[in-house]
Scaffold this motif. Structure first.
Motif, mmCIF file in Angstrom:
data_model
loop_
_atom_site.group_PDB
_atom_site.id
_atom_site.type_symbol
_atom_site.label_atom_id
_atom_site.label_comp_id
_atom_site.label_asym_id
_atom_site.label_seq_id
_atom_site.Cartn_x
_atom_site.Cartn_y
_atom_site.Cartn_z
ATOM 1 N N SER A 20 0.865 -1.191 0.000
ATOM 2 C CA SER A 20 0.000 0.000 0.000
ATOM 3 C C SER A 20 0.890 1.225 0.000
ATOM 4 O O SER A 20 1.791 1.329 0.838
ATOM 5 N N ILE A 21 0.623 2.134 -0.948
ATOM 6 C CA ILE A 21 1.451 3.333 -1.020
ATOM 7 C C ILE A 21 0.558 4.557 -0.839
ATOM 8 O O ILE A 21 -0.265 4.863 -1.716
ATOM 9 N N TRP A 22 0.672 5.201 0.314
ATOM 10 C CA TRP A 22 -0.033 6.459 0.578
ATOM 11 C C TRP A 22 0.611 7.125 1.768
ATOM 12 O O TRP A 22 1.417 6.536 2.475
ATOM 13 N N PHE A 23 0.234 8.383 1.962
ATOM 14 C CA PHE A 23 0.767 9.127 3.099
ATOM 15 C C PHE A 23 -0.407 9.694 3.879
ATOM 16 O O PHE A 23 -1.376 10.179 3.296
ATOM 17 N N GLU A 35 -9.503 1.331 5.571
ATOM 18 C CA GLU A 35 -9.947 1.387 4.174
ATOM 19 C C GLU A 35 -9.257 0.304 3.349
ATOM 20 O O GLU A 35 -9.898 -0.395 2.573
ATOM 21 N N ASP A 36 -7.931 0.191 3.539
ATOM 22 C CA ASP A 36 -7.162 -0.826 2.807
ATOM 23 C C ASP A 36 -7.722 -2.214 3.072
ATOM 24 O O ASP A 36 -7.898 -3.015 2.154
ATOM 25 N N LYS A 37 -7.991 -2.484 4.343
ATOM 26 C CA LYS A 37 -8.495 -3.811 4.737
ATOM 27 C C LYS A 37 -9.852 -4.069 4.079
ATOM 28 O O LYS A 37 -10.104 -5.152 3.550
ATOM 29 N N ILE A 38 -10.723 -3.037 4.105
ATOM 30 C CA ILE A 38 -12.064 -3.183 3.509
ATOM 31 C C ILE A 38 -11.943 -3.472 2.010
ATOM 32 O O ILE A 38 -12.602 -4.378 1.485
ATOM 33 N N ILE A 39 -11.066 -2.713 1.329
ATOM 34 C CA ILE A 39 -10.901 -2.903 -0.124
ATOM 35 C C ILE A 39 -10.437 -4.322 -0.419
ATOM 36 O O ILE A 39 -10.995 -5.022 -1.266
ATOM 37 N N ARG A 40 -9.400 -4.780 0.314
ATOM 38 C CA ARG A 40 -8.847 -6.127 0.057
ATOM 39 C C ARG A 40 -9.880 -7.213 0.328
ATOM 40 O O ARG A 40 -10.037 -8.141 -0.463
ATOM 41 N N ILE A 65 -2.330 -1.167 -3.494
ATOM 42 C CA ILE A 65 -3.196 0.010 -3.384
ATOM 43 C C ILE A 65 -2.338 1.273 -3.383
ATOM 44 O O ILE A 65 -1.388 1.379 -2.601
ATOM 45 N N LYS A 66 -2.688 2.202 -4.282
ATOM 46 C CA LYS A 66 -2.026 3.515 -4.291
ATOM 47 C C LYS A 66 -3.097 4.564 -4.098
ATOM 48 O O LYS A 66 -4.114 4.530 -4.780
ATOM 49 N N LYS A 67 -2.853 5.486 -3.166
ATOM 50 C CA LYS A 67 -3.884 6.493 -2.881
ATOM 51 C C LYS A 67 -3.379 7.893 -3.176
ATOM 52 O O LYS A 67 -2.248 8.229 -2.833
ATOM 53 N N ARG A 68 -4.279 8.673 -3.819
ATOM 54 C CA ARG A 68 -4.042 10.105 -3.944
ATOM 55 C C ARG A 68 -5.229 10.804 -3.279
ATOM 56 O O ARG A 68 -6.150 10.145 -2.807
ATOM 57 N N ILE A 69 -5.223 12.125 -3.300
ATOM 58 C CA ILE A 69 -6.311 12.848 -2.632
ATOM 59 C C ILE A 69 -7.649 12.512 -3.284
ATOM 60 O O ILE A 69 -8.641 12.285 -2.610
ATOM 61 N N LEU A 71 -8.131 10.005 -5.781
ATOM 62 C CA LEU A 71 -8.180 8.724 -6.491
ATOM 63 C C LEU A 71 -7.581 7.602 -5.648
ATOM 64 O O LEU A 71 -6.558 7.786 -4.990
ATOM 65 N N ILE A 72 -8.241 6.440 -5.673
ATOM 66 C CA ILE A 72 -7.659 5.226 -5.079
ATOM 67 C C ILE A 72 -7.423 4.252 -6.231
ATOM 68 O O ILE A 72 -8.369 3.818 -6.888
ATOM 69 N N GLN A 73 -6.162 3.950 -6.485
ATOM 70 C CA GLN A 73 -5.807 3.045 -7.591
ATOM 71 C C GLN A 73 -5.522 1.666 -7.005
ATOM 72 O O GLN A 73 -4.656 1.529 -6.153
ATOM 73 N N VAL A 74 -6.263 0.653 -7.443
ATOM 74 C CA VAL A 74 -6.083 -0.713 -6.931
ATOM 75 C C VAL A 74 -5.637 -1.601 -8.080
ATOM 76 O O VAL A 74 -6.274 -1.628 -9.137
ATOM 77 N N ILE A 75 -4.528 -2.313 -7.888
ATOM 78 C CA ILE A 75 -4.069 -3.254 -8.919
ATOM 79 C C ILE A 75 -4.147 -4.662 -8.339
ATOM 80 O O ILE A 75 -3.556 -4.942 -7.295
ATOM 81 N N ILE A 76 -4.897 -5.518 -9.023
ATOM 82 C CA ILE A 76 -5.036 -6.904 -8.570
ATOM 83 C C ILE A 76 -4.135 -7.774 -9.442
ATOM 84 O O ILE A 76 -4.261 -7.764 -10.668
ATOM 85 N N TYR A 77 -3.242 -8.516 -8.808
ATOM 86 C CA TYR A 77 -2.378 -9.444 -9.554
ATOM 87 C C TYR A 77 -3.007 -10.829 -9.470
ATOM 88 O O TYR A 77 -3.129 -11.390 -8.388
ATOM 89 N N MET A 78 -3.411 -11.369 -10.623
ATOM 90 C CA MET A 78 -4.068 -12.681 -10.634
ATOM 91 C C MET A 78 -3.342 -13.628 -11.573
ATOM 92 O O MET A 78 -2.693 -13.200 -12.527
ATOM 93 N N ALA A 79 -3.483 -14.921 -11.290
ATOM 94 C CA ALA A 79 -2.862 -15.927 -12.149
ATOM 95 C C ALA A 79 -3.657 -16.042 -13.442
ATOM 96 O O ALA A 79 -3.116 -15.976 -14.530
#
Length: 218
Positions: A20-23, A35-40, A65-69, A71-79
């Protein structure tokens, strides 16, 4: 005696980066973490509900998860990104709407992207999910572990260690069993090691699966 540190946290900043990348300011930190936990959780539940496929590799490798003011960008890595293969971009939109409802964030946009993992069995989460599936079908645990290790070796890993703990094969007394193939240098910080722990509910009780995969030396 044997103080065991989490292999990923131990390597942060060398071979491992944050998922997760945010400040956030100290006052808002816990909210962001929730929020991160809920999204995952939302993504995992949705994918488990919608996808029922026969191949062993349907799991999620990791969710970044990358967060900006705004936008929340979520990338799912799947097989196997079944959400994409089934030709239903509607599915991803539905997932976005679900997650947004759970978060009830009005002023931020949620954006979900799916990326395919090229060598699926190099990922410990997918390997653990494969073992979990085998254990649920009452396949002997040693056979399941050996098959998983074989798959990981074919995917080009340098070493694999798998550990299962709990009431293995429905025995009365819980125990821990592990098998290692190749090298798994947990002490070496430069060694790129991927790790996951995965609980699996069987009819006897909950088993814990841990997988360490040694990918390469950076």
């Amino acid at each position: 005696m044997g103080q065991k540190i989490h292999p990923l946290g131990f390597r942060l900043g060398t071979t491992q980066s944050h998922d997760s990348i945010w400040f956030a300011q100290p006052t808002d930190y816990s909210e962001n973490l929730k929020e991160d936990k809920i999204i995952r959780d939302c993504i995992k539940n949705y994918i488990q509900k919608t996808i029922r496929i026969s191949s062993g590799v349907e799991g999620i490798g990791r969710i970044k998860i990358k967060k900006r003011i705004d936008l929340i960008q979520v990338i799912i890595y799947m097989a196997v990104p079944m959400l994409l293969i089934e030709g239903k971009p509607r599915r991803i939109e539905e997932l976005q709407i679900n997650a947004q409802k759970k978060l009830n964030c009005v002023n931020r946009k949620l954006n979900i992207a799916i990326t395919r993992i090229p060598n699926a069995y190099r990922d410990p989460n997918i390997l653990a999910e494969f073992i979990a599936g085998q254990l649920k079908n009452r396949i002997p645990f040693r056979k399941a572990i050996k098959k998983a290790i074989e798959l990981a070796e074919q995917a080009g890993t340098k070493g694999v260690q798998v550990q299962i703990a709990g009431r293995i094969d429905g025995k009365e007394i819980a125990r821990v069993e592990w098998i290692r193939e190749g090298r798994v240098p947990l002490q070496t910080i430069r060694a790129k090691i991927d790790y996951c722990s995965y609980p699996v509910r069987t009819i006897y009780g909950v088993l814990g699966i841990k997988v360490w995969i040694f990918l390469n030396k950076e």
